[in-house]
Design an enzyme around this catalytic site. Structure first.
Site, PDB file in Angstrom:
ATOM      1  N   GLY A  47       8.260  -6.186   6.441  1.00  0.00           N
ATOM      2  CA  GLY A  47       9.112  -5.032   6.704  1.00  0.00           C
ATOM      3  C   GLY A  47       9.225  -4.664   8.162  1.00  0.00           C
ATOM      4  O   GLY A  47      10.255  -4.138   8.608  1.00  0.00           O
ATOM      5  N   ALA A  99       0.813  -1.216   0.000  1.00  0.00           N
ATOM      6  CA  ALA A  99       0.000   0.000   0.000  1.00  0.00           C
ATOM      7  C   ALA A  99       0.846   1.265   0.000  1.00  0.00           C
ATOM      8  O   ALA A  99       0.312   2.353  -0.230  1.00  0.00           O
ATOM      9  CB  ALA A  99      -0.935  -0.011   1.206  1.00  0.00           C
ATOM     10  N   SER A 100       2.160   1.145   0.241  1.00  0.00           N
ATOM     11  CA  SER A 100       3.020   2.331   0.214  1.00  0.00           C
ATOM     12  C   SER A 100       4.170   2.224  -0.771  1.00  0.00           C
ATOM     13  O   SER A 100       4.772   3.242  -1.119  1.00  0.00           O
ATOM     14  CB  SER A 100       3.575   2.617   1.618  1.00  0.00           C
ATOM     15  OG  SER A 100       4.282   1.499   2.115  1.00  0.00           O
ATOM     16  N   GLY A 115       6.113  -0.536  -4.068  1.00  0.00           N
ATOM     17  CA  GLY A 115       6.133  -1.757  -4.858  1.00  0.00           C
ATOM     18  C   GLY A 115       7.560  -2.094  -5.216  1.00  0.00           C
ATOM     19  O   GLY A 115       8.442  -1.236  -5.179  1.00  0.00           O
ATOM     20  N   HIS A 163      -2.851 -12.387  -2.860  1.00  0.00           N
ATOM     21  CA  HIS A 163      -2.960 -11.496  -1.707  1.00  0.00           C
ATOM     22  C   HIS A 163      -1.616 -11.490  -1.004  1.00  0.00           C
ATOM     23  O   HIS A 163      -1.075 -12.551  -0.681  1.00  0.00           O
ATOM     24  CB  HIS A 163      -4.061 -11.946  -0.754  1.00  0.00           C
ATOM     25  CG  HIS A 163      -4.322 -10.956   0.335  1.00  0.00           C
ATOM     26  ND1 HIS A 163      -4.465 -11.308   1.653  1.00  0.00           N
ATOM     27  CD2 HIS A 163      -4.420  -9.605   0.303  1.00  0.00           C
ATOM     28  CE1 HIS A 163      -4.666 -10.226   2.384  1.00  0.00           C
ATOM     29  NE2 HIS A 163      -4.630  -9.179   1.582  1.00  0.00           N
ATOM     30  N   ASP A 164      -1.055 -10.307  -0.751  1.00  0.00           N
ATOM     31  CA  ASP A 164       0.312 -10.231  -0.231  1.00  0.00           C
ATOM     32  C   ASP A 164       0.473 -10.965   1.089  1.00  0.00           C
ATOM     33  O   ASP A 164       1.522 -11.568   1.346  1.00  0.00           O
ATOM     34  CB  ASP A 164       0.802  -8.784  -0.140  1.00  0.00           C
ATOM     35  CG  ASP A 164      -0.140  -7.851   0.610  1.00  0.00           C
ATOM     36  OD1 ASP A 164      -1.131  -8.322   1.207  1.00  0.00           O
ATOM     37  OD2 ASP A 164       0.109  -6.630   0.579  1.00  0.00           O
TER      38      ASP A 164
END
EC number: 2.7.1.5
Length: 485
Positions: free
Chosen positions: A397, A8-9, A11, A231-232
């Site tokens: 992360g 979402a922030s 790639g 889906h990640d």
């Protein structure tokens, strides 16, 4: 193999090389790019053209280097979608799940259909931005758009389509929409009708691993494009080196997702009242988990405060008094407020906590509050499964934030392992290797990941003041009773 992992922030396009004789797996980052919400005509949208362009640039770079590619796969966040017309062209920009159009829609759906009925059909956590509520908002607010729509594709399915020209609906991501019937694995006709959209927009979702089509490179390569666990989080869990059947995972990033694997979904009332989700996973497993707002709060706060040195901020936060100020990170007020720092301060003020005024105080408030919520969710999961969690694996992360992870270990009273950081990328690659026949199954692949990407370990510390802090947090985080109706 190429894994394209979209968060979402940000790639990234990653190249993986696997040497089966040594069972050695390496990763190389080809390119990384930002992914931000844009405001267009009053809507918060994704710049899907910029995302596609960045993907194509990464693939073209590898092609120009003369690297022969065995396969490509894409994973991304869930629930958001692209609409296509009868000519296969995109209709508008994909609206972000953080857009305000769904305000109040979920509550009306719960009143009309009943929370119990929705949950028993789908097994999915009630979140105000689920695709079910996005589509209901679309059909109520922009009904004129519906007549031109031929298909709806979730984000990775759309990007696979752009690379191959072939339509596909992948199961793990489809399961996040709250439109999939958990018994049949197909779209629920009654929920589609409530959303105001026809069934012919969709086809039955396929399990991960099938080849969708081929990407044709400028240098003549025809590279299979594989429907990975798109889906990640499904990909991240596939790569999580779970040490035993009682271990749990925490996929830590913009969102934090804590859960365990199960051969069957949990859709009874206790799971519903805890707002637990049963998302699709690899090999027919279910990801029994809970979505937690995660590092989104910190990302927004540091953007607003123009802080670039995150390690220094974490170090400063660690020197602040523990649990001086607490919030409920899952409060819907934090989904996309105009100003995150001010929203956190207002929440503290309303609940009579000291107002965090400095960057370090705000960060400490976020970290302490996340750790408390991790404890609450870990307890809920253990109760649902009927046995304690043996170990917590943190992937993604957030692995790199050792201070937060130590707070998590302390709050949960669990031994914690951290890694791999690029879990979604590695899970994406795992789906490709299994599809190519290079790796037998998920269990085999997890051993490969554990042997190639060393883990770091933490043990919980005792804290004599913890009980009082825990009572304070519990008063903030009671789930609404309407979830159980």
């Amino acid at each position: 193999m190429v894994a394209i992992d979209l968060g979402a922030s940000s790639g990234r396009v990653m190249l993986a090389s696997y040497y089966p004789g040594q069972q050695q797996l390496t990763l190389r980052e080809v390119c990384r790019f930002t992914n931000q919400i844009k405001s267009i005509d009053g809507s918060d949208v994704w710049d899907i053209d910029a995302i596609e362009q960045s993907i194509r640039e990464g693939l073209s770079q590898l092609d120009s280097e003369g690297i022969a590619l065995d396969s490509i796969g894409i994973d991304s966040w869930g629930v958001d979608f692209v609409l296509l017309d009868k000519q296969g062209k995109r209709i508008g920009q994909p609206v972000s799940y953080r857009d305000s159009r769904t305000q109040g829609v979920m509550a009306r759906a719960q009143q009309t259909l009943g929370s119990n009925a929705i949950y028993r059909r789908t097994g999915i956590q009630f979140l105000p931005f689920n695709t079910l509520y996005q589509l209901r908002a679309l059909s109520e607010q922009q009904p004129h758009l519906l007549a031109d729509v031929a298909h709806l594709l979730l984000i990775p399915d759309y990007l696979h389509y752009r690379l191959t020209g072939q339509l596909n609906w992948e199961y793990t991501n489809a399961s996040t929409t709250q439109l999939l019937n958990i018994e049949t694995g197909d779209w629920d006709s009654d929920l589609l009708a409530y959303a105001g959209v026809p069934a012919h927009w969709f086809a039955k979702p396929g399990k991960p691993g099938n080849t969708i089509g081929y990407w044709h490179s400028a240098n003549g390569q025809q590279v299979p494009v594989v429907a990975v666990a798109t889906h990640d989080t499904a990909s991240a869990v596939l790569a999580a080196p779970l040490i035993d059947a009682d271990a749990a995972y925490l996929s830590s990033g913009t969102w934090s997702l804590m859960g365990f694997e199960s051969g069957t979904p949990l859709t009874h009332q206790q799971a519903q009242c805890s707002n637990i989700t049963n998302e699709g996973g690899a090999e027919g497993r279910y990801r029994v988990l809970k979505n937690i707002m995660g590092l989104w709060l910190l990302q927004r706060a540091t953007d607003e405060l123009q802080i670039d040195d995150l390690p220094q901020l974490i170090e400063q936060a660690a020197r602040q008094p523990a649990c001086r100020s607490l919030i409920n990170p899952n409060d819907s007020r934090f989904i996309n407020p105009p100003n995150m720092c001010r929203e956190i301060q207002n929440a503290c003020r309303e609940h009579q906590f000291p107002v965090p005024n400095t960057a370090a105080q705000l960060a400490r408030c976020i970290f302490d509050s996340l750790a408390m919520l991790y404890r609450q969710v870990a307890q809920e999961l253990a109760t649902l499964r009927g046995r304690p969690i043996s170990h917590l694996h943190i992937v993604g992360g957030g692995c790199q934030n050792q201070f937060l992870n130590q707070l998590c270990a302390d709050a949960c009273g669990l031994n914690v392992s951290m890694g791999p950081v690029e879990a979604s990328t590695l899970g994406n690659i795992g789906s490709q290797l299994i599809s190519l026949g290079e790796v037998a199954d998920v269990t085999h692949y997890r051993r490969i990941v554990a042997n190639n990407f060393p883990l770091h370990h933490l043990s919980p510390h005792d804290n004599s003041d913890f009980a009082a802090h825990w009572l304070q947090f519990q008063s903030l985080s009671q789930l609404p009773k309407e979830l159980c109706i």
